[in-house]
Design an enzyme around this catalytic site. Structure first.
Site, PDB file in Angstrom:
ATOM      1  N   ARG A  52     -10.338   6.051   2.713  1.00  0.00           N
ATOM      2  CA  ARG A  52      -9.514   5.015   2.073  1.00  0.00           C
ATOM      3  C   ARG A  52      -9.020   5.480   0.705  1.00  0.00           C
ATOM      4  O   ARG A  52      -7.897   5.207   0.304  1.00  0.00           O
ATOM      5  CB  ARG A  52     -10.315   3.717   1.927  1.00  0.00           C
ATOM      6  CG  ARG A  52     -10.543   3.016   3.252  1.00  0.00           C
ATOM      7  CD  ARG A  52     -11.627   1.982   3.157  1.00  0.00           C
ATOM      8  NE  ARG A  52     -11.252   0.837   2.339  1.00  0.00           N
ATOM      9  CZ  ARG A  52     -12.123   0.010   1.775  1.00  0.00           C
ATOM     10  NH1 ARG A  52     -13.415   0.195   1.934  1.00  0.00           N
ATOM     11  NH2 ARG A  52     -11.702  -0.995   1.059  1.00  0.00           N
ATOM     12  N   ARG A  87       0.831  -1.199   0.000  1.00  0.00           N
ATOM     13  CA  ARG A  87       0.000   0.000   0.000  1.00  0.00           C
ATOM     14  C   ARG A  87       0.872   1.258   0.000  1.00  0.00           C
ATOM     15  O   ARG A  87       0.381   2.350  -0.187  1.00  0.00           O
ATOM     16  CB  ARG A  87      -0.871   0.068   1.257  1.00  0.00           C
ATOM     17  CG  ARG A  87      -2.010  -0.912   1.330  1.00  0.00           C
ATOM     18  CD  ARG A  87      -3.153  -0.483   0.427  1.00  0.00           C
ATOM     19  NE  ARG A  87      -4.485  -0.587   1.011  1.00  0.00           N
ATOM     20  CZ  ARG A  87      -5.232  -1.667   1.063  1.00  0.00           C
ATOM     21  NH1 ARG A  87      -4.765  -2.812   0.625  1.00  0.00           N
ATOM     22  NH2 ARG A  87      -6.450  -1.633   1.549  1.00  0.00           N
ATOM     23  N   ARG A 117     -21.834  -2.468  -2.308  1.00  0.00           N
ATOM     24  CA  ARG A 117     -21.290  -3.830  -2.255  1.00  0.00           C
ATOM     25  C   ARG A 117     -21.902  -4.641  -1.115  1.00  0.00           C
ATOM     26  O   ARG A 117     -22.044  -4.180   0.011  1.00  0.00           O
ATOM     27  CB  ARG A 117     -19.769  -3.760  -2.067  1.00  0.00           C
ATOM     28  CG  ARG A 117     -19.115  -5.126  -1.935  1.00  0.00           C
ATOM     29  CD  ARG A 117     -17.649  -5.107  -2.243  1.00  0.00           C
ATOM     30  NE  ARG A 117     -16.881  -4.194  -1.428  1.00  0.00           N
ATOM     31  CZ  ARG A 117     -15.588  -3.937  -1.635  1.00  0.00           C
ATOM     32  NH1 ARG A 117     -14.960  -4.506  -2.646  1.00  0.00           N
ATOM     33  NH2 ARG A 117     -14.946  -3.108  -0.867  1.00  0.00           N
TER      34      ARG A 117
END
Ligand code: AMP
Length: 218
Positions: free
Chosen positions: A174, A89, A128
């Site tokens: 995020r 990341r 989702r």
């Protein structure tokens, strides 16, 4: 087989594409998000600490993340080819990964970037839903991926759930984290000459075909 890193913002399709590559070509799918959620499910003190970090949409501390990943990469099955989904990341993790691969004598990785617009991603995240039993993934905003019966899995008829970090506020954090930290990875891998971009805005099936072409799999 070539080891792969799928690099993308949250909900760009990493999970779905990895699953397809696993089913079609026997790749081992290593999702660091899943490894962390497994640790959280244990409910011990480490799990509780991790749960707090994930629910805030923040990154788990590098040292701990590296240890969790190295443990997974030490297992025998990864020798046949693996897909890293969610790692690295940031630059520090990318550098640690090189060291881990050397230490474990694993092949270098090819990096594939999934390109999708922010607005599309936000809709994918907030819509989702996942199956509690078989892990199938749905999206209530997408007619092609909506479950036939609300909140029920088409495949095994179990209940669907929403990840606690799949809300708008956490998505924005995020996404920003991705921009702030992960984009430096593009330069890192571009310089190394093992980076390819794939347009994933048309959905995961289209992106999968592009990846198969890129890797000469089909
Ligand atoms: P994902 O399932 O990849 O969207 O990851 C879910 C969450 O797990 C992220 O928002 C982070 O909190 C954490 N996470 C996953 N992979 C990493 C990583 N490589 N480094 C730090 N935190 C991570």
């Amino acid at each position: 087989m070539i080891n792969i890193i799928l690099l993308a913002a949250p909900a760009a399709g990493k999970g779905t594409i990895s699953k397809a590559l696993k089913e079609k070509y026997d790749y081992v799918h290593i999702s660091t998000g899943d490894l962390l959620r497994e640790a959280i499910a244990k409910g011990d003190s480490l799990g509780k600490k991790l749960k707090e970090v994930l629910n805030q949409g923040l990154l788990v501390e590098d040292q701990l993340m590296n240890e969790i990943l190295e443990k997974r990469l030490s297992e025998k099955d990864v020798g046949n080819g693996f897909i890293l989904d969610g790692f690295p990341r940031n630059l520090k993790q990318a550098q640690s990964l090189e060291e881990i691969l050397n230490r474990l004598k694993l092949n270098p990785v090819k990096v594939i970037v999934l390109d999708v617009a922010k607005e599309t991603l936000q809709e994918r995240v907030t819509g989702r839903r996942l199956c509690k039993n078989c892990g199938a993934i749905y999206n209530i905003y997408n007619p092609e991926h909506r479950p036939k019966i609300e909140n029920v899995c088409d495949l095994c008829h179990s209940e669907l759930y929403q990840r606690t970090d799949d809300n708008e506020e956490t998505f924005l954090t995020r996404y920003q984290t991705y921009l702030d930290q992960s984009l430096a990875l593009l330069d890192f891998y571009k310089t190394k000459g093992n980076l390819s971009k794939v347009d994933a805005s048309g959905g995961s099936s289209e992106a999968l075909s592009l990846i198969e072409e890129l890797l000469n799999l089909s």
